[in-house]
Design an enzyme around this catalytic site. Structure first.
Site, PDB file in Angstrom:
ATOM      1  CG  ASN A   1     -20.901 -40.308 -46.462  1.00 33.94           C
ATOM      2  OD1 ASN A   1     -20.118 -39.318 -47.160  1.00 33.94           O
ATOM      3  ND2 ASN A   1     -21.868 -40.448 -46.026  1.00 33.94           N
TER       4      ASN A   1
ATOM      5  CD  GLU B   1     -25.600 -37.054 -43.014  1.00 32.66           C
ATOM      6  OE1 GLU B   1     -24.726 -36.718 -43.946  1.00 32.66           O
ATOM      7  OE2 GLU B   1     -25.289 -37.497 -41.839  1.00 32.66           O
TER       8      GLU B   1
END
Ligand code: 13P
Length: 255
Positions: free
Chosen positions: A9, A96
């Site tokens: 990621n 997030e």
């Protein structure tokens, strides 16, 4: 036997040019490591360049989010049809996004369904905060997030979707979750899935660990029987580290 899956990621790092260069640098090292599925998840703007750079290789591309609607007045958003043909995987439920963009379990569930409808594979991230961890709520939180994300998702989807257990307190902190604890929590997620879908289906689901995964702790995670791979942030931004993580997974899983 579940094929290990190592996904990088990239979060909000790399311009399109940097991303394409990085992807090209990965190819000679990662292409031979076919025992594990290897996925890179660049920022949206980089996806076409990375897709082109990796065309014809076995390294796959993922996105970091998707909107639950197919099109409409949703300024700044990207839909599943827009991603089709460019990516195979899409991360949803990352802490997030939950934290900074207010993504809720109900929205994550809509996203999962829209992805499956468009033959895109969700990587569903779940994880508890430090306070929840300290209050002994980890299993309740992650099983609740898992079941909510999969509301009305049919059993057949379990063969394609991936779950990533990412304790929030371990992300980007260097405070990795001890591997035996991570294994127990991932085993708990699998048990939760077995409760809804049956043991056989639950055994097919790949569940990753994420949170401060590095070359020096990767072996600990990959030698745990319930953990099928890693969702990696920081260490996925370095070619050598990402390649090393993949090598370790292949060796530990014997694939
Ligand atoms: P780090 O590997 O940088 O801790 O990030 C983990 C993560 O959030 C992957 O999605």
């Amino acid at each position: 036997m579940r094929t290990p899956i190592i996904a990088g990621n990239w979060k909000m790092f790399k311009t399109p040019q940097q991303a394409a260069e990085f992807a090209r640098a990965l190819i000679p090292e990662l292409e031979p490591l076919a025992g594990a599925e290897r996925v890179v998840c660049p920022p949206f703007i980089d996806i076409p360049a990375v897709h082109d750079a990796l065309a014809g290789t076995s390294i796959k591309v993922g996105a970091q989010n998707v909107h639950e609607a197919l099109q409409g007045a949703y300024t700044s958003s990207i839909s599943a049809p827009m991603l089709q043909g460019l990516v195979e995987y899409v991360i949803v439920g990352h802490s997030e996004v939950r934290q900074y963009l207010g993504e809720k379990n109900e929205t994550i569930n809509k996203k999962v369904k829209v992805l499956l409808d468009h033959h895109l594979k969700p990587i569903i991230a779940v994880g508890e905060s430090l306070a929840q961890n300290q209050a002994g709520e980890t299993d309740t939180i992650v099983s609740g997030q898992t079941l909510a994300a999969l509301t009305d998702v049919p059993v057949e989807a379990l063969a394609t979707l991936v779950i990533a257990y990412e304790p929030i307190w371990a992300i980007g902190t260097g405070l990795a979750c001890p591997s035996d604890q991570a294994n127990a929590i991932v085993g708990g997620i699998r048990k939760t899935l077995a409760g809804r879908y049956g043991d056989e289906a639950a055994q097919t689901v790949r569940i990753q660990y994420g949170g401060s995964v590095k070359p020096d702790n990767m072996h600990d995670y990959m030698s745990q029987p319930e953990i099928d791979g890693a969702l990696v942030g920081g260490a996925s931004l370095k070619v050598d580290d990402f390649v090393t993580l993949t090598r370790i997974a292949i060796e530990a899983k014997g694939v």
